[in-house]
Scaffold this active site. Sequence first.
Site, PDB file in Angstrom:
ATOM      1  N   LYS A  95      -1.064  -1.058  -4.189  1.00  0.00           N
ATOM      2  CA  LYS A  95      -2.302  -0.290  -4.105  1.00  0.00           C
ATOM      3  C   LYS A  95      -1.750   1.043  -3.799  1.00  0.00           C
ATOM      4  O   LYS A  95      -0.947   1.442  -3.004  1.00  0.00           O
ATOM      5  CB  LYS A  95      -2.966  -0.556  -2.898  1.00  0.00           C
ATOM      6  CG  LYS A  95      -4.419   0.201  -2.444  1.00  0.00           C
ATOM      7  CD  LYS A  95      -5.090  -0.462  -1.402  1.00  0.00           C
ATOM      8  CE  LYS A  95      -6.240   0.642  -1.018  1.00  0.00           C
ATOM      9  NZ  LYS A  95      -6.670   0.258   0.174  1.00  0.00           N
ATOM     10  N   TYR A 106       0.712  -0.985  -0.097  1.00  0.00           N
ATOM     11  CA  TYR A 106      -0.172  -0.147  -0.177  1.00  0.00           C
ATOM     12  C   TYR A 106       0.892   0.999   0.005  1.00  0.00           C
ATOM     13  O   TYR A 106       1.404   1.494   1.044  1.00  0.00           O
ATOM     14  CB  TYR A 106      -0.904  -0.167   1.248  1.00  0.00           C
ATOM     15  CG  TYR A 106      -1.958   0.994   1.243  1.00  0.00           C
ATOM     16  CD1 TYR A 106      -2.325   1.645   0.117  1.00  0.00           C
ATOM     17  CD2 TYR A 106      -2.997   0.980   2.321  1.00  0.00           C
ATOM     18  CE1 TYR A 106      -3.335   2.791   0.203  1.00  0.00           C
ATOM     19  CE2 TYR A 106      -3.878   1.906   2.343  1.00  0.00           C
ATOM     20  CZ  TYR A 106      -4.065   2.757   1.229  1.00  0.00           C
ATOM     21  OH  TYR A 106      -5.305   3.538   1.502  1.00  0.00           O
TER      22      TYR A 106
END
Length: 320
Positions: free
Chosen positions: A165, A140
């Site tokens: 992400k 992330y």
Amino acid sequence: MTTPPLADRLDGLLFFPVTAFGPDGGVDLDVFRAHVRAGIDAGAGAVFACCGTGEFHALTPEEFRDCVAAAVEEAAGRVPVLAGAGYGTALAVRYARLAEEAGADGLLAMPPYLVVADQAGLLRHYTELAAATRLDVIVYQRDNAILTPGTVVALARTPGVIGLKDGHGDLDLMQRIVSAVRSAGLGLRYFNGLPTAELTGLAYRAIGVGLYSSAVFCFAPDIALAFHRALADGDDATAERLIDAFYRPLVELRSRGRGYAVSLVKAGVRMGGLDVGEVRPPLSEPHPEHVKELAAILARGRAELAALGEQAGPTAGEER
């Protein structure tokens, strides 16, 4: 039958459930189960339990394990379940192993706690996390964990790392990352991870990033699924109408309070009839006037959905 790799199973609308808390402040697993079950039944493509919307930061390791296990049981193999893992490397590994024990299919590696590390340190952190369990990892990118294209190429070569992400929102950087990984002959799954990702969905789709996390799905799955279908089908006119009527006003409301990316979502879930409780400190509940505005935005979004349905006309076999 052999289960396909996680990277091949991640499709559709990605559901990030809130974590339910009871009146005493403790985790309410029964309500959490109902929330997860409703999301899967509504058409979620995957469940990301105990991540940002699920207040990962506020959960004890024991609560985290119990929630992930509950999500796995509710999914029952219908969709993959991924869990958050964060803080420093040692704690991230501990959460990763708890998630594996609970039956999760993969991990979302949250940014390391507090420190601003260099690229070598970030690469080592995610490499050690990926090596700690058999679970596949999605990294992330946001806040204090912004990666260069070269670092992402190195991560793409790391066993167990399957995706990135992006919660940073720099489209120039994301395009260079996608290009660098592709030029190296490697593959990753990419996700738009900005808060209310639908608002930037058209822009991310243009650089080949079609998957995204949807907090709206927690409290308005009808609107979220309609937008997802429009984006996937290239129906930009419908997507733009939903952005104008619902998503842009929602983002503008979200920007009016700190922590609203979580607390407004919980307010929306409660508005729909499921009492998931309040957010835990240090987050705060939204101002009552802002909750009223959320209700009005929801009403406008659903009115736009109804208008779109009327415009499309009845389907075969339906009568007016």
